[in-house]
Design a protein around this motif. Structure first.
Motif, PDB file in Angstrom:
ATOM      1  N   ASP A 148     -18.964  85.831  44.301  1.00 60.48           N
ATOM      2  CA  ASP A 148     -20.370  85.927  43.928  1.00 60.48           C
ATOM      3  C   ASP A 148     -20.849  84.785  43.044  1.00 60.48           C
ATOM      4  O   ASP A 148     -21.904  84.194  43.279  1.00 60.48           O
ATOM      5  CB  ASP A 148     -20.637  87.260  43.215  1.00 60.48           C
ATOM      6  N   ARG A 149     -20.079  84.462  41.996  1.00 59.71           N
ATOM      7  CA  ARG A 149     -20.567  83.440  41.078  1.00 59.71           C
ATOM      8  C   ARG A 149     -20.663  82.068  41.751  1.00 59.71           C
ATOM      9  O   ARG A 149     -21.523  81.263  41.417  1.00 59.71           O
ATOM     10  CB  ARG A 149     -19.670  83.385  39.834  1.00 59.71           C
ATOM     11  N   GLU A 151     -21.585  81.623  44.714  1.00 60.30           N
ATOM     12  CA  GLU A 151     -22.795  81.643  45.531  1.00 60.30           C
ATOM     13  C   GLU A 151     -24.019  81.200  44.734  1.00 60.30           C
ATOM     14  O   GLU A 151     -25.048  80.846  45.309  1.00 60.30           O
ATOM     15  CB  GLU A 151     -23.027  83.055  46.097  1.00 60.30           C
ATOM     16  N   ARG A 152     -23.911  81.212  43.415  1.00 61.74           N
ATOM     17  CA  ARG A 152     -25.037  80.791  42.584  1.00 61.74           C
ATOM     18  C   ARG A 152     -25.215  79.274  42.585  1.00 61.74           C
ATOM     19  O   ARG A 152     -26.253  78.775  42.162  1.00 61.74           O
ATOM     20  CB  ARG A 152     -24.819  81.249  41.135  1.00 61.74           C
ATOM     21  N   LEU A 153     -24.198  78.548  43.023  1.00 65.22           N
ATOM     22  CA  LEU A 153     -24.240  77.090  42.946  1.00 65.22           C
ATOM     23  C   LEU A 153     -24.999  76.492  44.119  1.00 65.22           C
ATOM     24  O   LEU A 153     -24.927  76.980  45.243  1.00 65.22           O
ATOM     25  CB  LEU A 153     -22.814  76.516  42.925  1.00 65.22           C
ATOM     26  N   THR A 154     -25.697  75.400  43.840  1.00 69.95           N
ATOM     27  CA  THR A 154     -26.335  74.648  44.922  1.00 69.95           C
ATOM     28  C   THR A 154     -25.262  73.849  45.656  1.00 69.95           C
ATOM     29  O   THR A 154     -24.129  73.713  45.188  1.00 69.95           O
ATOM     30  CB  THR A 154     -27.374  73.669  44.359  1.00 69.95           C
ATOM     31  N   GLU A 157     -24.074  71.082  43.490  1.00 70.60           N
ATOM     32  CA  GLU A 157     -23.205  71.571  42.412  1.00 70.60           C
ATOM     33  C   GLU A 157     -21.808  71.882  42.941  1.00 70.60           C
ATOM     34  O   GLU A 157     -20.807  71.667  42.248  1.00 70.60           O
ATOM     35  CB  GLU A 157     -23.828  72.804  41.756  1.00 70.60           C
ATOM     36  N   SER A 190     -25.011  72.857  34.287  1.00 72.57           N
ATOM     37  CA  SER A 190     -25.513  73.954  35.118  1.00 72.57           C
ATOM     38  C   SER A 190     -24.364  74.756  35.716  1.00 72.57           C
ATOM     39  O   SER A 190     -24.389  75.994  35.723  1.00 72.57           O
ATOM     40  CB  SER A 190     -26.393  73.396  36.240  1.00 72.57           C
ATOM     41  N   LYS A 194     -23.693  78.650  35.114  1.00 75.45           N
ATOM     42  CA  LYS A 194     -23.727  79.608  36.217  1.00 75.45           C
ATOM     43  C   LYS A 194     -22.404  80.349  36.393  1.00 75.45           C
ATOM     44  O   LYS A 194     -22.381  81.497  36.831  1.00 75.45           O
ATOM     45  CB  LYS A 194     -24.100  78.894  37.519  1.00 75.45           C
ATOM     46  N   SER A 196     -20.460  81.046  33.945  1.00 69.73           N
ATOM     47  CA  SER A 196     -20.160  81.712  32.668  1.00 69.73           C
ATOM     48  C   SER A 196     -18.925  81.121  31.997  1.00 69.73           C
ATOM     49  O   SER A 196     -18.114  81.835  31.419  1.00 69.73           O
ATOM     50  CB  SER A 196     -19.952  83.227  32.889  1.00 69.73           C
TER      51      SER A 196
END
Length: 217
Positions: A148-149, A151-154, A157, A190, A194, A196
């Motif tokens: 999941d985490r 998936e937050r990246l572009t 990134e 970033s 993202k 954490s």
């Protein structure tokens, strides 16, 4: 580069002699060579080199003797850099070793044939850096890409993350991606946010933190 002392351990005499010869021609001092883990430990305790290059699988059982010796060296002489060579990309073993701190490298033997790559890797580990074979990084990223985490990246990134995990500096990442170093710094901040992961001035801890995250379940 003079005065940088290296011990090379591999039961394959041709591999061992080849690595030692390459390093000597590049200005390193070979403090000794070992064909098994026991000889390696004796040499390192006696010579206290700047770096140990060790194969994971060594006599007598050709299982994890080299890795076990690396653990002992890290415990007894934490200032000695350790570069582990492996014939295969073994993620768990790589992660366990990298988690022990600075001055650690894990590369595939196939990479040793590229002289410039080997010298660059040796330099980086002696200087306290962490070096991970790109094959390990690629496997980690592929295995964890649905986490999941991540998936937050572009997409950009993700590219920066892979290069971070390989041990590239911000300047090195900027050069590879044809962007400014300032842009890379923004991406890194970033990514750490993202994922954490606490921001730290120690680039090597950053690499280890990212790799540890990628390997987490």
């Amino acid at each position: 580069m003079s005065g940088r002392r290296v011990v090379v351990a591999d039961d394959d005499v041709l591999m061992r002699e080849g690595i030692a010869g390459l390093l000597e021609r590049s200005g390193f001092e070979i403090a000794g060579q070992a064909g098994d883990a026991a000889d390696l430990l004796r040499l390192v305790r006696d010579q206290e080199p700047d770096l140990v290059i060790v194969d994971i699988r060594m006599p007598p059982s050709h299982e994890t003797e080299g890795l076990d010796a690396a653990r002992v060296i890290r415990r007894e002489l934490p200032e000695v850099g350790i570069l582990v060579l492996s014939a295969h990309a073994e993620v768990d073993e790589a992660m366990e070793l990298l988690a022990t701190g600075r001055g650690i490298g894990y590369v595939l033997k196939s990479r040793v044939s590229k002289v410039e790559d080997l010298i660059e890797t040796v330099d980086r580990v002696i200087d306290g850096g962490s070096v991970v074979d790109p094959a390990i990084v690629e496997e980690l990223v592929q295995v964890r890409h649905r986490e999941d985490r991540l998936e937050r990246l572009t997409q950009r990134e993700r590219e920066v993350l892979e290069l971070m995990a390989e041990g590239a500096s911000n300047a090195g990442i900027a050069k590879r991606l044809w962007v400014t170093e300032g842009t890379v710094e923004k991406h890194v901040r970033s990514i750490l946010s993202k994922l954490s992961l606490p921001e730290t001035p120690d680039d090597h801890r950053r690499v280890l933190a990212v790799l540890t995250f990628l390997d987490s379940h």
